[in-house]
Design an enzyme around this catalytic site. Structure first.
Site, short mmCIF file in Angstrom:
data_model
loop_
_atom_site.label_atom_id
_atom_site.label_comp_id
_atom_site.label_asym_id
_atom_site.label_seq_id
_atom_site.Cartn_x
_atom_site.Cartn_y
_atom_site.Cartn_z
N SER A 12 0.83 -1.21 0.00
CA SER A 12 0.00 0.00 0.00
C SER A 12 0.86 1.26 0.00
CB SER A 12 -0.87 0.02 1.25
OG SER A 12 -0.02 0.01 2.39
N CYS A 75 2.89 -7.09 1.82
CA CYS A 75 1.92 -6.41 2.66
C CYS A 75 1.11 -7.47 3.39
CB CYS A 75 0.99 -5.56 1.78
SG CYS A 75 -0.37 -4.79 2.68
N CYS A 189 3.39 -6.25 9.98
CA CYS A 189 3.12 -5.26 8.94
C CYS A 189 4.48 -4.93 8.36
CB CYS A 189 2.47 -4.02 9.54
SG CYS A 189 2.44 -2.61 8.40
N THR A 190 4.58 -4.92 7.03
CA THR A 190 5.90 -4.75 6.42
C THR A 190 6.48 -3.36 6.67
OG1 THR A 190 4.76 -4.23 4.35
CG2 THR A 190 5.60 -6.49 4.64
N HIS A 191 5.65 -2.41 7.06
CA HIS A 191 6.18 -1.09 7.41
C HIS A 191 7.05 -1.14 8.68
CE1 HIS A 191 3.25 0.62 4.58
NE2 HIS A 191 3.85 1.79 4.74
N1 DGL Z 1 2.40 -2.52 4.89
C1 DGL Z 1 1.09 -3.03 5.03
C2 DGL Z 1 1.07 -4.34 5.82
O1 DGL Z 1 2.03 -5.07 5.79
C3 DGL Z 1 -0.06 -2.16 5.45
C4 DGL Z 1 0.04 -0.73 5.76
C5 DGL Z 1 -1.29 -0.02 5.56
O2 DGL Z 1 -1.53 0.39 4.42
O3 DGL Z 1 -2.09 0.09 6.50
O4 DGL Z 1 0.09 -4.69 6.41
#
Ligand code: DGL
Length: 265
Positions: A12, A75, A189-191
């Site tokens: 995302s 993601c 979450c990859t972030h």
């Molecule tokens: N990076 C995404 C994940 O691994 C989601 C971040 C988002 O758009 O809320 O879930």
């Protein structure tokens, strides 16, 4: 076989960069198209129905446009909700992202694991199944944070991190039932691996962070083991689905991940 066919890495936002880094280590010359669905960001506060409708359709368009060798859905939110839909819609290998509950359970001494993800991910039955399968003797404590996703985005734009904000998010996890015993936290979450240092510094107690990015990179390398990649790496591309003006602040951060060609869809 066409050596120029890229790996398409999808998220995302910029979270998938945490997955791109280990992929680059294993496949240093693979052409990369990194796609951030900035028009759809954030995914974590959307309903499953919205994600199910959006992600397979968008990946279908992206597959037509970029003709990738393989797609990595970097993601957790999109993977836990829409992976089956994407696989049914597309005829090419798709690697998804699964919360790393299994390795976390193997490491936890206290048998209490935190799962830090988006609000959408931590609610998923998929997470219940992973917990039942791999961590049945552990207390699995979940917490969803949209703010932490925003903090990771802000870091890539070069905005200084607010330590108190990271501490607040971890304290909210530790305050949930069983949270006081957590010694291992799944970054689901990859972030979040992009702000792992900040989380480590802000935690009120020593904890270990676990994520699945190395496994995703190994799976990607394995699935493309017969593919012949170019001799040298072509310029990495970052493609955003949202407005061009919003992309500018990310340029320097993206370049650190080898993505020097930045464009919008
Ligand atoms: N990076 C995404 C994940 O691994 C989601 C971040 C988002 O758009 O809320 O879930």
């Amino acid at each position: 076989m066409n050596a120029a066919k890229p790996l398409l890495i999808f998220d995302s936002g910029i979270g998938g960069l945490s997955v791109l880094a280990p992929i680059r280590e294993l496949l240093p010359t693979a052409p990369i198209v990194y796609v951030a669905d900035s028009a759809g960001y954030p995914y974590g506060t959307k309903s499953p129905a919205e994600i199910e409708a959006r992600v397979p359709a968008l990946l279908g368009r992206l597959a037509e446009r970029f003709d990738p060798e393989l797609i990595v859905i970097a993601c957790n939110t999109a993977s836990t909700i829409a992976l089956d839909g994407v696989r049914a819609a597309l005829d090419l290998p798709i690697v998804g992202t699964v919360p790393a509950i299994k390795p976390a359970a193997a490491l936890s001494q206290t048998r209490a694991i935190g799962v830090l993800g988006t609000e959408a991910t931590v609610r998923q039955p998929y997470v219940d199944r992973l917990a039942a399968q791999f961590a049945s003797d552990c207390t699995v404590v979940r917490h969803g944070s949209a703010e932490l996703v925003d903090l990771a985005e802000a870091k890539l734009r070069g905005t200084p991190a607010d330590r108190a904000a990271f501490a607040r998010i971890l304290d909210a996890l530790y305050a949930r039932p069983g949270g006081d015993r957590i010694d291992t936290i799944v970054l689901a979450c990859t972030h979040f691996p992009l702000v792992e240092e900040e989380l480590g510094r802000a935690s009120s107690k020593p904890v270990r962070f676990v994520d699945g990015k190395e496994g995703i990179a190994r799976r990607t390398a394995w699935l493309t083991r017969d593919h012949v990649w170019p001799e040298s790496a072509p310029e990495g591309r970052a493609v955003f689905t949202g407005r061009t003006t919003d992309v500018e602040p990310y340029r320097t951060g993206l370049a650190r991940f080898g993505l020097t060609r930045v464009e919008t869809l």
